[in-house]
Motif scaffolding. Structure first.
Motif, PDB file in Angstrom:
ATOM      1  N   UNK A   1      13.723   2.793   2.469  1.00 60.18           N
ATOM      2  CA  UNK A   1      13.138   2.861   3.787  1.00 60.18           C
ATOM      3  C   UNK A   1      13.100   1.446   4.361  1.00 60.18           C
ATOM      4  N   UNK A   2      13.382   1.342   5.632  1.00 58.44           N
ATOM      5  CA  UNK A   2      13.421   0.033   6.264  1.00 58.44           C
ATOM      6  C   UNK A   2      12.016  -0.449   6.609  1.00 58.44           C
ATOM      7  N   UNK A   3      11.893  -1.762   6.738  1.00 55.69           N
ATOM      8  CA  UNK A   3      10.593  -2.368   7.012  1.00 55.69           C
ATOM      9  C   UNK A   3      10.029  -1.884   8.343  1.00 55.69           C
ATOM     10  N   UNK A   4      10.889  -1.691   9.323  1.00 54.81           N
ATOM     11  CA  UNK A   4      10.425  -1.227  10.631  1.00 54.81           C
ATOM     12  C   UNK A   4       9.771   0.148  10.512  1.00 54.81           C
ATOM     13  N   UNK A   5      10.377   1.012   9.727  1.00 56.93           N
ATOM     14  CA  UNK A   5       9.815   2.349   9.524  1.00 56.93           C
ATOM     15  C   UNK A   5       8.490   2.271   8.773  1.00 56.93           C
ATOM     16  N   UNK A   6       8.402   1.354   7.823  1.00 55.48           N
ATOM     17  CA  UNK A   6       7.167   1.207   7.060  1.00 55.48           C
ATOM     18  C   UNK A   6       6.032   0.677   7.932  1.00 55.48           C
ATOM     19  N   UNK A   7       6.359  -0.231   8.852  1.00 50.99           N
ATOM     20  CA  UNK A   7       5.326  -0.805   9.718  1.00 50.99           C
ATOM     21  C   UNK A   7       4.730   0.234  10.663  1.00 50.99           C
ATOM     22  N   UNK A  55       3.798  -6.268   1.053  1.00 52.18           N
ATOM     23  CA  UNK A  55       3.902  -7.305   2.079  1.00 52.18           C
ATOM     24  C   UNK A  55       3.382  -6.797   3.414  1.00 52.18           C
ATOM     25  N   UNK A  56       3.756  -5.602   3.781  1.00 48.80           N
ATOM     26  CA  UNK A  56       3.323  -5.041   5.059  1.00 48.80           C
ATOM     27  C   UNK A  56       1.815  -4.803   5.058  1.00 48.80           C
ATOM     28  N   UNK A  57       1.282  -4.318   3.949  1.00 52.08           N
ATOM     29  CA  UNK A  57      -0.166  -4.121   3.860  1.00 52.08           C
ATOM     30  C   UNK A  57      -0.904  -5.456   3.992  1.00 52.08           C
TER      31      UNK A  57
END
Length: 67
Positions: A1-7, A55-57
């Motif tokens: 899954x891409x970072x944009x989707x995770x954000x 990282x996103x969290x």
């Protein structure tokens, strides 16, 4: 899954996904030790996904502290 989707996901969803990935990593490591692992690259993919989610969290946590 891409970072944009995770954000775009909520922190609760990310934590659930993080727990699932940690469980999967445990299973993969166990399979590796017993010689049953078919795709060793999956370990790398799971570890990368775990790092992305953490990282996103952390970014969201720091953003909340600034406000």
């Amino acid at each position: 899954m891409k970072a944009k989707e995770l954000r775009e996901k909520a922190p609760e969803e990310l934590n659930l996904q993080l727990n699932d990935l940690k469980t999967e990593l445990f299973t993969l490591r166990f399979q590796l030790a017993t010689g049953q692992l078919e795709n060793p690259m999956r370990i790398k993919e799971v570890k990368k996904s775990i790092a992305q989610i953490k990282t996103i969290l952390r970014e969201e946590e720091l953003k909340a502290c600034e406000d």
